[in-house]
Motif scaffolding. Structure first.
Motif, short mmCIF file in Angstrom:
data_model
loop_
_atom_site.label_atom_id
_atom_site.label_comp_id
_atom_site.label_asym_id
_atom_site.label_seq_id
_atom_site.Cartn_x
_atom_site.Cartn_y
_atom_site.Cartn_z
N ASN A 339 81.77 57.78 -8.62
CA ASN A 339 80.34 58.01 -8.45
C ASN A 339 79.63 56.67 -8.35
OD1 ASN A 339 77.62 58.78 -8.67
ND2 ASN A 339 78.10 60.49 -10.03
N VAL A 340 78.80 56.50 -7.33
CA VAL A 340 78.13 55.21 -7.14
C VAL A 340 77.15 54.92 -8.27
CG1 VAL A 340 78.36 55.17 -4.63
CG2 VAL A 340 76.38 56.31 -5.67
N ALA A 378 68.13 62.75 -7.14
CA ALA A 378 67.96 62.04 -5.87
C ALA A 378 67.68 60.57 -6.11
CB ALA A 378 66.84 62.68 -5.06
N LEU A 379 66.85 60.26 -7.10
CA LEU A 379 66.51 58.86 -7.38
C LEU A 379 67.70 58.11 -7.96
CD1 LEU A 379 62.91 59.17 -8.85
CD2 LEU A 379 63.58 58.47 -6.57
N ARG A 380 68.41 58.75 -8.87
CA ARG A 380 69.52 58.03 -9.51
C ARG A 380 70.68 57.79 -8.56
NH1 ARG A 380 68.73 61.27 -15.23
NH2 ARG A 380 67.30 59.72 -16.13
N THR A 381 70.87 58.69 -7.59
CA THR A 381 71.95 58.46 -6.61
C THR A 381 71.46 57.60 -5.45
OG1 THR A 381 73.11 60.51 -7.15
CG2 THR A 381 73.48 59.59 -4.95
N GLY A 385 72.11 54.21 -7.15
CA GLY A 385 73.42 54.08 -6.53
C GLY A 385 73.45 53.02 -5.45
N THR A 386 72.36 52.91 -4.68
CA THR A 386 72.27 51.87 -3.64
C THR A 386 72.24 50.48 -4.26
OG1 THR A 386 71.14 53.36 -2.11
CG2 THR A 386 70.86 51.00 -1.75
N VAL A 387 71.48 50.33 -5.35
CA VAL A 387 71.42 49.03 -6.03
C VAL A 387 72.80 48.65 -6.55
CG1 VAL A 387 70.49 47.81 -8.03
CG2 VAL A 387 68.99 49.25 -6.64
#
Length: 643
Positions: A339-340, A378-381, A385-387
């Motif tokens: 998981n990212v 949605a925010l956490r992924t 996740g992008t960061v």
């Protein structure tokens, strides 16, 4: 030991060589005969016989040097005839030298001018006759199905050449969009009518199949689809250039939805991409998804030394492993379920393999599902996740990091779109902190056939007999194919500079109701069989998507289909954003999440405030990829229904 019988090809080549030699000798005799007004004196008959071997030898050398003997007479064409003419000219020069070396005092020099002309006529005529016999209707039409070609004479010519010698199709008529071409003929195939008369022409020539030779996006292509579907005619299309290069190239194939999007597919800088990926280690997050898996296929095709595939879905990563092991057994590939949002796990994987390029495709993308109950997910992924992926790329020394974004990030009206816009801003903020890695984002529209898109949904609804559900009769979207999306990401990763956001010139938007009608007709049914119903806009959904926000401008790139979006305004503080997401708890209220997003993404207008309204002309004209397009033209659906 028994003697092996010569193959038919060897016998054919030998026969053709004997025919050429005979014709050269015949032309030699005719040249003498014409030189003496059809009454050759006996003394010159001796000269002709003595020099005949020189003639055959000279021309054999000339034609051999030009490799004329390699031509296949069944498919002789103008390039082959030009090659033959040069070979005859060279043979004439060599023969002239040979005759002069014999020092025959009474040799008529005009024969040296007459003979190449006669030789070219005879050699060309026998080749044309051979091909005519090979293409004779009685020789090749047995068992072939009649086919009508749609397109202008210029477009149809290439299709007819490709179909020559086909064992399956027999072109019997052409329908042209140009009324002036009706009644003319191309390669003995008559232009029997205009595109609007397609059903009548097919009925007249007893054809059940139509080949569309017109280019993608042409009006006649769309019209042919509608007319053919109404008449129960199968619509075919010639393969694209990349499909001719596949291991098993197809002939004419059935029309697919991506053939009708109104623009040419994205073209890749293949040489530079191969240089970028060949022998390198590449990491892909979200590798089991629609875009991520296609990225992996493309990267493997360009010869990556090692491919590191990361995805949360065990089934998705298993399916990808099975496919790539079979398609690219020589490639070193590693598959992780990860998981990212697990920053330490992601960093450990990246530092172990030290990829040169990281492609970040992991994201939640379903708009209604992410709007209320899953807003914090949605925010956490999509954001955290992008960061994590971007920082892992920097920590392992990757040269490039490419984040996949969406057109829903522009003037977002939903949590998913706002989360992707915030992710873009976070990537730009990290780019300013990590100069050793190039960080870019790629923004594109809806992807045909991807998981969660309308096409699989419509296909399932059609298979059940309907109804096909469309939210609004005026809703439009930009579309691209899965391979196009992956290729765009690769191209942007190749040319991007840190902090840039790339957008694709996706042509005109497609009206979703027209998309539904096309799918119904491509399935061989009508709207009477499968009705279309309108269900109303869903939470967070808007009628029109844009690729550029109001305060953005664009600048061109060396790639004709890519532009760079230039954004302004302050970038968010990465630590503050991650801190709030961690402190928000397990179940924050959706209104609290949206309020926080409004402060971080000023252009975000939640659907609760905008009521899913049409963004309006101000936002429509923000699509600046083609500045000469007016608002009315931009709103035109790509696929008009023709009755």
């Amino acid at each position: 030991m028994p003697l092996r019988r010569p193959s038919p090809l060897v016998l054919t080549n030998a026969l053709q060589a004997l025919v050429d030699a005979f014709l050269l000798l015949l032309a030699w005799g005719l040249a003498f005969w014409l030189r003496f007004n059809l009454d050759m004196p006996e003394e010159f008959q001796h000269v002709a016989l003595v020099t005949a071997p020189v003639c055959v030898l000279g021309y054999a050398l000339g034609l051999g040097l030009l490799r004329v003997h390699r031509q296949v007479w069944d498919f002789i064409g103008l390039p082959d005839l030009r090659q033959l003419a040069i070979g005859v000219l060279l043979g004439a020069v060599l023969t002239s030298f040979g005759v002069l070396m014999l020092r025959l005092t009474n040799f008529p020099r005009s024969v040296m001018l007459l003979h190449p002309v006669l030789a070219l006529v005879l050699l060309g005529a026998v080749r044309a006759a051979w091909r005519t016999a090979a293409e004779h209707p009685g020789a090749v039409r047995s068992g072939r199905r009649p086919l009508v070609v749609v397109g202008s004479l210029q477009d149809a010519s290439g299709a007819l050449r490709a179909l020559k010698g086909s064992s399956q199709w027999d072109p019997v008529a052409i329908v042209s969009p140009l009324r002036a071409e009706v009644g003319r003929a191309l390669q003995s195939v008559r232009v029997a009518g205009s595109v609007g008369e397609l059903p009548q022409v097919c009925e007249f020539v007893h054809a059940q199949s139509v080949l569309v030779a017109s280019p993608p996006g042409s009006a006649e292509r769309r019209e042919a689809l509608m007319l053919a579907a109404d008449a129960g005619i199968t619509l075919l299309h010639m393969p694209r250039a990349d499909q001719w290069l596949s291991p098993q190239p197809e002939g004419a194939r059935q029309v697919e939805l991506d053939d009708l999007l109104g623009r040419d597919p994205v073209a890749l800088d293949v040489g530079s991409l191969a240089e970028m990926f060949s022998g390198q280690t590449v990491l892909v997050t979200g590798a089991g998804g629609s875009i991520g898996s296609e990225l992996c296929r493309q990267i493997a095709r360009f010869g990556a030394g090692r491919l590191v595939c990361v995805d949360l879905s065990e089934y998705g990563i298993y399916e990808l492993e099975q496919e790539l092991r079979q398609a690219h057994p020589q490639m070193d590939a590693v598959y992780y379920t990860c998981n990212v949002r697990e920053v330490e796990r992601l960093r450990a994987i990246a530092c172990e393999h030290q990829p040169t390029v990281v492609f970040h495709a992991a994201a939640y993308k379903h708009v209604p599902l992410m709007e209320d109950h899953n807003a914090i997910e949605a925010l956490r992924t999509n954001v955290a996740g992008t960061v994590h992926a971007a920082r892992a790329a920097a920590a392992c020394g990757a040269r490039r990091f490419v984040m996949i974004s969406t057109d829903k990030a522009v003037n977002p009206t939903n949590v998913m779109g706002a989360s992707k816009r915030l992710a873009e801003l976070m990537v730009q903020a990290i780019a300013a902190q990590e100069p050793g890695t190039e960080f870019v984002s790629v923004r594109f529209g809806n992807v045909l056939g991807s998981s969660g898109s309308v096409v699989p949904l419509f296909t399932r609804q059609i298979a059940r007999g309907g109804p096909v559900t469309v939210t609004h009769p005026e809703i439009v979207r930009y579309f691209m194919t899965i391979p196009e999306a992956a290729q765009l990401v690769l191209q942007a990763g190749l040319m991007g500079r840190s902090g840039q956001i790339f957008v694709l010139d996706m042509g005109e938007p497609v009206k979703i109701v027209e998309l539904a009608r096309m799918l119904i007709r491509l399935s061989g049914k009508t709207e009477d069989d499968v009705p279309i119903t309108f269900t109303g806009l869903r939470p967070g959904e808007k009628l029109y998507e844009e690729l550029l926000a109001d305060d953005e401008t664009t600048e061109p790139t060396p790639h004709p289909k890519l532009r760079i979006a230039k954004t302004g305004g302050p970038l968010p503080e990465v630590g503050e954003v991650l801190g709030w997401l961690e402190e928000a708890g397990a179940h924050p209220a959706p209104t609290e999440v949206r309020a926080w997003l409004r402060r971080r993404v000023p252009e975000f207008t939640p659907a609760a405030e905008g009521s899913g309204r049409d963004p309006g002309p101000r936002e429509h004209v923000a699509h600046q990829l083609q500045p000469d397009q007016g608002v009315v033209q931009l709103h035109q659906p790509l696929l008009q229904r023709h009755r």
